[in-house]
Design an enzyme around this catalytic site. Structure first.
Site, PDB file in Angstrom:
ATOM      1  N   HIS A  87      39.492  40.543  26.704  1.00 14.03           N
ATOM      2  CA  HIS A  87      40.193  41.430  26.307  1.00 14.03           C
ATOM      3  C   HIS A  87      41.432  40.757  26.340  1.00 14.03           C
ATOM      4  O   HIS A  87      41.082  39.024  26.926  1.00 14.03           O
ATOM      5  CB  HIS A  87      40.031  42.416  27.921  1.00 14.03           C
ATOM      6  CG  HIS A  87      40.065  41.337  28.853  1.00 14.03           C
ATOM      7  ND1 HIS A  87      40.934  41.449  29.712  1.00 14.03           N
ATOM      8  CD2 HIS A  87      39.022  41.767  29.851  1.00 14.03           C
ATOM      9  CE1 HIS A  87      40.653  40.639  30.843  1.00 14.03           C
ATOM     10  NE2 HIS A  87      39.474  40.841  30.894  1.00 14.03           N
ATOM     11  N   HIS A 103      43.153  31.729  32.314  1.00 10.29           N
ATOM     12  CA  HIS A 103      44.185  32.642  31.752  1.00 10.29           C
ATOM     13  C   HIS A 103      46.131  31.758  32.219  1.00 10.29           C
ATOM     14  O   HIS A 103      45.598  30.186  32.005  1.00 10.29           O
ATOM     15  CB  HIS A 103      45.398  33.664  33.247  1.00 10.29           C
ATOM     16  CG  HIS A 103      44.464  34.853  33.324  1.00 10.29           C
ATOM     17  ND1 HIS A 103      44.704  35.312  32.542  1.00 10.29           N
ATOM     18  CD2 HIS A 103      43.308  35.485  33.942  1.00 10.29           C
ATOM     19  CE1 HIS A 103      44.247  37.238  32.354  1.00 10.29           C
ATOM     20  NE2 HIS A 103      43.579  36.973  33.448  1.00 10.29           N
ATOM     21  N   ASP A 150      53.526  49.816  72.169  1.00 10.97           N
ATOM     22  CA  ASP A 150      52.303  50.900  72.227  1.00 10.97           C
ATOM     23  C   ASP A 150      53.848  52.490  72.074  1.00 10.97           C
ATOM     24  O   ASP A 150      54.040  52.398  73.235  1.00 10.97           O
ATOM     25  CB  ASP A 150      51.898  51.304  73.245  1.00 10.97           C
ATOM     26  CG  ASP A 150      50.436  51.898  73.511  1.00 10.97           C
ATOM     27  OD1 ASP A 150      49.801  52.141  71.712  1.00 10.97           O
ATOM     28  OD2 ASP A 150      50.160  52.064  74.408  1.00 10.97           O
ATOM     29  N   ARG A 169      44.292  33.814  24.316  1.00 14.61           N
ATOM     30  CA  ARG A 169      43.512  33.043  25.512  1.00 14.61           C
ATOM     31  C   ARG A 169      43.653  32.264  25.111  1.00 14.61           C
ATOM     32  O   ARG A 169      43.940  31.275  24.148  1.00 14.61           O
ATOM     33  CB  ARG A 169      42.130  33.524  25.958  1.00 14.61           C
ATOM     34  CG  ARG A 169      41.825  35.292  26.054  1.00 14.61           C
ATOM     35  CD  ARG A 169      42.280  35.581  27.420  1.00 14.61           C
ATOM     36  NE  ARG A 169      41.940  36.653  27.994  1.00 14.61           N
ATOM     37  CZ  ARG A 169      41.656  36.791  29.135  1.00 14.61           C
ATOM     38  NH1 ARG A 169      41.938  35.819  30.044  1.00 14.61           N
ATOM     39  NH2 ARG A 169      41.252  37.813  29.442  1.00 14.61           N
ATOM     40  N   GLY A 180      44.125  40.241  35.190  1.00 13.89           N
ATOM     41  CA  GLY A 180      43.894  41.672  36.144  1.00 13.89           C
ATOM     42  C   GLY A 180      43.219  40.839  37.597  1.00 13.89           C
ATOM     43  O   GLY A 180      43.706  42.174  38.379  1.00 13.89           O
ATOM     44  N   HIS A 181      42.898  39.393  37.434  1.00 14.78           N
ATOM     45  CA  HIS A 181      43.034  39.291  39.160  1.00 14.78           C
ATOM     46  C   HIS A 181      44.253  39.356  39.897  1.00 14.78           C
ATOM     47  O   HIS A 181      44.377  39.720  40.522  1.00 14.78           O
ATOM     48  CB  HIS A 181      41.874  37.843  38.833  1.00 14.78           C
ATOM     49  CG  HIS A 181      40.770  38.266  38.730  1.00 14.78           C
ATOM     50  ND1 HIS A 181      40.287  38.028  37.615  1.00 14.78           N
ATOM     51  CD2 HIS A 181      39.723  37.898  39.354  1.00 14.78           C
ATOM     52  CE1 HIS A 181      38.536  37.967  38.006  1.00 14.78           C
ATOM     53  NE2 HIS A 181      38.611  38.012  39.023  1.00 14.78           N
ATOM     54  N   LYS A 235      48.039  44.443  28.996  1.00 12.47           N
ATOM     55  CA  LYS A 235      47.120  43.611  28.051  1.00 12.47           C
ATOM     56  C   LYS A 235      47.207  44.505  26.607  1.00 12.47           C
ATOM     57  O   LYS A 235      47.347  43.078  25.670  1.00 12.47           O
ATOM     58  CB  LYS A 235      45.636  43.444  28.371  1.00 12.47           C
ATOM     59  CG  LYS A 235      45.931  42.747  29.145  1.00 12.47           C
ATOM     60  CD  LYS A 235      44.116  42.874  30.271  1.00 12.47           C
ATOM     61  CE  LYS A 235      43.876  41.616  31.710  1.00 12.47           C
ATOM     62  NZ  LYS A 235      44.028  40.463  31.318  1.00 12.47           N
ATOM     63  N   GLN A 251      45.709  58.528  71.586  1.00 14.80           N
ATOM     64  CA  GLN A 251      45.400  58.341  70.657  1.00 14.80           C
ATOM     65  C   GLN A 251      45.255  57.341  69.844  1.00 14.80           C
ATOM     66  O   GLN A 251      46.004  56.537  70.143  1.00 14.80           O
ATOM     67  CB  GLN A 251      46.591  59.071  68.954  1.00 14.80           C
ATOM     68  CG  GLN A 251      46.325  61.184  70.072  1.00 14.80           C
ATOM     69  CD  GLN A 251      47.539  61.587  69.266  1.00 14.80           C
ATOM     70  OE1 GLN A 251      46.874  61.699  67.781  1.00 14.80           O
ATOM     71  NE2 GLN A 251      48.581  61.575  69.039  1.00 14.80           N
ATOM     72  N   ARG A 269      41.312  31.673  38.082  1.00 13.50           N
ATOM     73  CA  ARG A 269      40.804  31.687  36.636  1.00 13.50           C
ATOM     74  C   ARG A 269      41.964  30.622  35.579  1.00 13.50           C
ATOM     75  O   ARG A 269      41.596  30.823  34.914  1.00 13.50           O
ATOM     76  CB  ARG A 269      41.416  33.140  36.594  1.00 13.50           C
ATOM     77  CG  ARG A 269      40.844  34.502  37.641  1.00 13.50           C
ATOM     78  CD  ARG A 269      39.604  34.399  37.104  1.00 13.50           C
ATOM     79  NE  ARG A 269      39.366  35.091  35.736  1.00 13.50           N
ATOM     80  CZ  ARG A 269      38.336  35.812  35.239  1.00 13.50           C
ATOM     81  NH1 ARG A 269      37.488  35.650  35.265  1.00 13.50           N
ATOM     82  NH2 ARG A 269      38.022  36.527  33.932  1.00 13.50           N
TER      83      ARG A 269
END
Length: 759
Positions: free
Chosen positions: A628, A704, A524, A567, A634-635, A559, A529, A698
């Site tokens: 895209h 993907h 601690d 893809r 992206g994921h 990308k 606070q 995905r």
């Protein structure tokens, strides 16, 4: 006599130091708010000044003041400073009627020596400095770098002068406004936030963060040369969905070139000239300008890179495709039955022998098949505890969040259900007819044509996982995980029948050891606070989605700006053309051999056939992949960035107790029994698995590749670390730091803009 620069006052005690200053008994001039504020009356002449009690020697010395705000601009309305002899003669530097003026009054004659337009930024500091018999009138934006407006021999005796700061009004002005001064002869103008005026400190922190970002050398970007490698089938190895295609689905060179032209010119007008398909109203390309944006925190979107993706003609690409064809076969197999499923046994055998370069762990087993390669991803059930369990709240009704196995996450007074309505089992898309596949490549909008079960279930198989990541915004799972980690009360992480802890008060999951308020016991660190807007719940909930935007902009540059990888569904079209003898491609034969006579053949054309007689890759979504490119993902990038933040806020070494998994039908959560010798599950390992789940689901949907997943997780982690690195520059708390275990197992500490190995 003392030198002028020895009179120092930062005005931070909110009362005039009468040992230093003579001040009129007037409430309109006072030291308040850790500065001097002067509010002259309207419509009358006045002089409101701080005048030094003693006389000082200005030779080989100086007087300086920070002019935070002058009076309103008007003729004869002055805000500034002066050095004055006992006789009344003086030299002064002030702001008068929106000009900075260098003046003197000597021999009864007032002279304006120089004047320039007033700039509140460039003229923040005023200084009178005497050296080598010459007096300089100077200004500065920061109290460090000075500009001399005028220099001459001194017209007054500078060995004995009173020092004055304040305002004078020599004309009738209805609204003179108010003036603010600070830091008289205070030399330290760096990043001392407790002393310096806040605006300059905020600027300095931003400059420091910008310099840190600029010190990161931007990495060189390189792709796999697929765009220039296949003269017989131009751009067949690259993404082209919603662009124009020929009758076999290969990109139209002129259409593809219009995309590349826009990406190279970066002219917004060129993006409006990209040639999309002429058929109907195609789905638009998804945000190709995202990677051209600039961020104000974290690495620039183009600072980091990914290695070239596997080439279109490589064995690795074919082996990755093999894994995806097997994931399509296994979409409806419950994870709980992987050890006994014949489909999984066949997939394991095929990946070990036909597709060993697919990018996962080898040898492949029922325990590690379709899983990620990083720490914790192959420990315990396939699905992360953060996608299954809720958090315990003894105040909730039975079955509605009282126990973790109810699957409800408490969002304050409301609940989020971990269960979902999954897509209908056995229904896949874009594999029955080549013509329908081609329509989607040309941008036909088939979104919303999927159907769903009517019973909610926990994620129990790849189809359920694919459903989850079909409609999420990437951040969903990690925001949920943050609430679980913040809210789970002390106990056994399963039930709280004995009321052993209060949600969000007596927490089961300790914060990171570098947290200045709430580190793991017994360390601690603050008696008085607790964290909230810094190092507490709201800080955490701010940064998790914040890092996602940075991560997505960075991977969107990869990308569109660098790789433009096709893809998997597009690769499947090339495979179908190839094996149907419509067109030849330089594909590695391993995928052909498996589909024609090997392990996959039984499921695509043999006795166990699951799909119609095409070689197209079955998709879990009616629209297939989004518009895209595939690499990076992206994921995956966003997931890794988000778990980096979660690990930075919580002790990622904490053990997960009482793990569960979804029953085979997904209707309930059941106890998971670890195999003999299996290591314990930890917060960090389950966060790694959570990112792996979100990313690999995905892949399970067919949108993907394995390398998209692996390389993008690494990219996202780097973005998260860089954001934390810059964020650490801004904290006021002493000795605060973040400590995390990276995906590769190495542990690092982040503090004061530094990233170092943890001890």
């Amino acid at each position: 006599m003392a030198k002028a620069h020895t009179l120092v006052d930062n005005f931070n005690d909110n009362s005039v130091d009468t040992s230093k200053w003579i001040v009129p008994a007037d409430v309109r001039i006072r030291e308040i708010n850790r500065r001097i504020e002067i509010r002259p009356p309207g419509n009358q002449a006045s002089g409101l000044l701080f005048r030094s009690v003693a006389f000082y020697d200005l030779t080989e010395s100086e007087m300086r003041v920070e002019l935070v705000r002058p009076l309103n601009a008007a003729e004869g309305v002055r805000s500034g400073m002066a050095a004055q002899e006992a006789s009344g003669e003086y030299v002064a530097l002030w702001v008068d009627d929106d000009e900075v003026e260098c003046v003197q009054s000597a021999g009864g004659i007032f002279t304006r020596l120089e004047h320039v337009p007033y700039d509140p930024v460039a003229h923040r500091w005023l200084r009178l400095r005497e050296t080598a018999g010459a007096l300089s009138w100077q200004v500065s934006p920061d109290g460090v770098d000075w500009t001399t407006l005028y220099r001459s021999g001194s017209p007054i005796d500078t060995t004995a002068v009173q020092l004055l700061i304040g305002t004078s009004i020599g004309a009738v002005v209805a609204s003179p406004g108010f003036a603010v001064f600070d830091n008289f002869n205070v030399q330290e103008t760096g990043i001392a936030r407790r002393v310096e005026e806040r605006r300059l400190s905020a600027r300095d922190v931003r400059v420091q963060a910008a310099e840190l970002a600029a010190s990161r050398e931007h990495e060189e970007h390189a792709n796999n040369n697929d765009e220039v490698s296949y003269l017989a089938t131009p751009f067949a190895g690259n993404y082209s969905k919603s662009l124009r295609h020929d009758l076999l689905g290969d990109p139209d060179p002129a259409s593809y070139a219009s995309l590349v032209r826009a990406l190279e010119s970066r002219d917004p007008a060129d993006f409006e000239e990209i040639i999309l398909t002429q058929a109907g109203s195609p789905i638009k390309l998804t945000n190709p300008q995202a990677g051209l944006a600039f961020d104000l925190e974290g690495p620039d979107a183009q600072a980091l890179t990914q290695p070239p993706a596997p080439r279109f003609d490589s064995a690795i690409a074919a082996h990755e495709a093999g894994e995806l064809y097997w994931m399509a076969v296994a979409r409806d197999v419950p994870f709980k039955q992987y050890g006994t499923s014949p489909e999984i046994a066949d997939a394991v055998a095929s990946l070990n022998t036909e597709f060993p370069q697919f990018g996962g762990t080898t040898p492949v087993t029922a325990q590690n098949v379709f899983r990620g390669i990083f720490a914790g991803e192959q420990v315990g059930p396939y699905v992360s505890q953060f996608l299954l369990k809720g958090n315990v709240d003894p105040r909730k009704p039975a079955g509605q969040g009282r126990d973790a196995t109810d699957g409800f996450i408490s969002y304050g007074a409301r609940n989020i259900d971990q269960r979902l309505f999954s897509a209908t089992p056995g229904v896949d898309y874009l594999h029955e007819e080549f013509a329908a596949w081609l329509d989607v490549q040309d941008g036909q909008d088939t979104r919303g044509q999927d159907t769903f079960e009517t019973t909610k279930r926990f994620i129990r198989n790849l189809r359920d996982g694919a459903t989850f990541v079909h409609f999420d915004q990437v951040v969903d799972a990690f925001y949920n995980a943050a609430w679980i980690l913040m809210s789970e009360p002390a106990g056994n992480q399963l039930t709280n029948a004995g009321r052993t802890g209060r949600p969000q008060i007596e927490s089961e999951f300790p914060y990171d050891q570098g947290n200045p308020y709430m580190p793991p016991a017994p360390a601690d660190r603050s008696r008085t606070q607790g964290g909230f807007a810094t190092f507490g719940p709201t800080h955490l909930l701010q940064v998790v989605p914040e890092v996602l935007g940075r991560a997505l902009r960075a991977v969107w540059w990869q990308k569109w700006g660098v790789h433009r990888r096709l893809r998997p569904e597009e690769y499947g079209g090339r495979v179908d053309n190839w094996l149907s003898a419509r067109r030849d491609y330089p594909l590695d034969p391993s995928i052909k051999n498996s589909l024609l006579t090997g392990g996959l053949s039984e499921y695509y054309f043999g006795a166990n056939k699951r799909f119609p007689a095409t070689y197209l890759l079955p998709q879990a979504y009616p629209e297939g992949a989004p518009t895209h490119p595939a690499y990076g993902a992206g994921h995956a990038t966003g997931s890794a960035a988000c778990i980096t933040i979660l690990k930075a806020f919580f002790d990622d070494t904490k053990v997960i107790e009482n793990p569960v998994e979804a029953a085979a039908d997904g209707l309930s959560l059941v106890t998971y029994t670890p195999a003999t010798g299996e290591p314990p599950m930890t917060v960090g390992g389950e966060l790694n698995k959570l990112a792996g789940n979100v990313s690999l689901f995905r892949n399970g949907a067919g949108v993907h590749w394995r390398s998209d997943h692996t390389e993008s997780l690494l990219l996202g982690e780097r973005i998260g670390i860089a954001l934390l690195q810059e964020m650490s520059l801004g904290f006021n708390e002493d000795d605060a730091f973040f400590e995390i275990t990276r995906l590769d197992g190495n542990r690092i500490r982040i503090f004061d803009g530094k990233v170092v190995p943890a001890l």
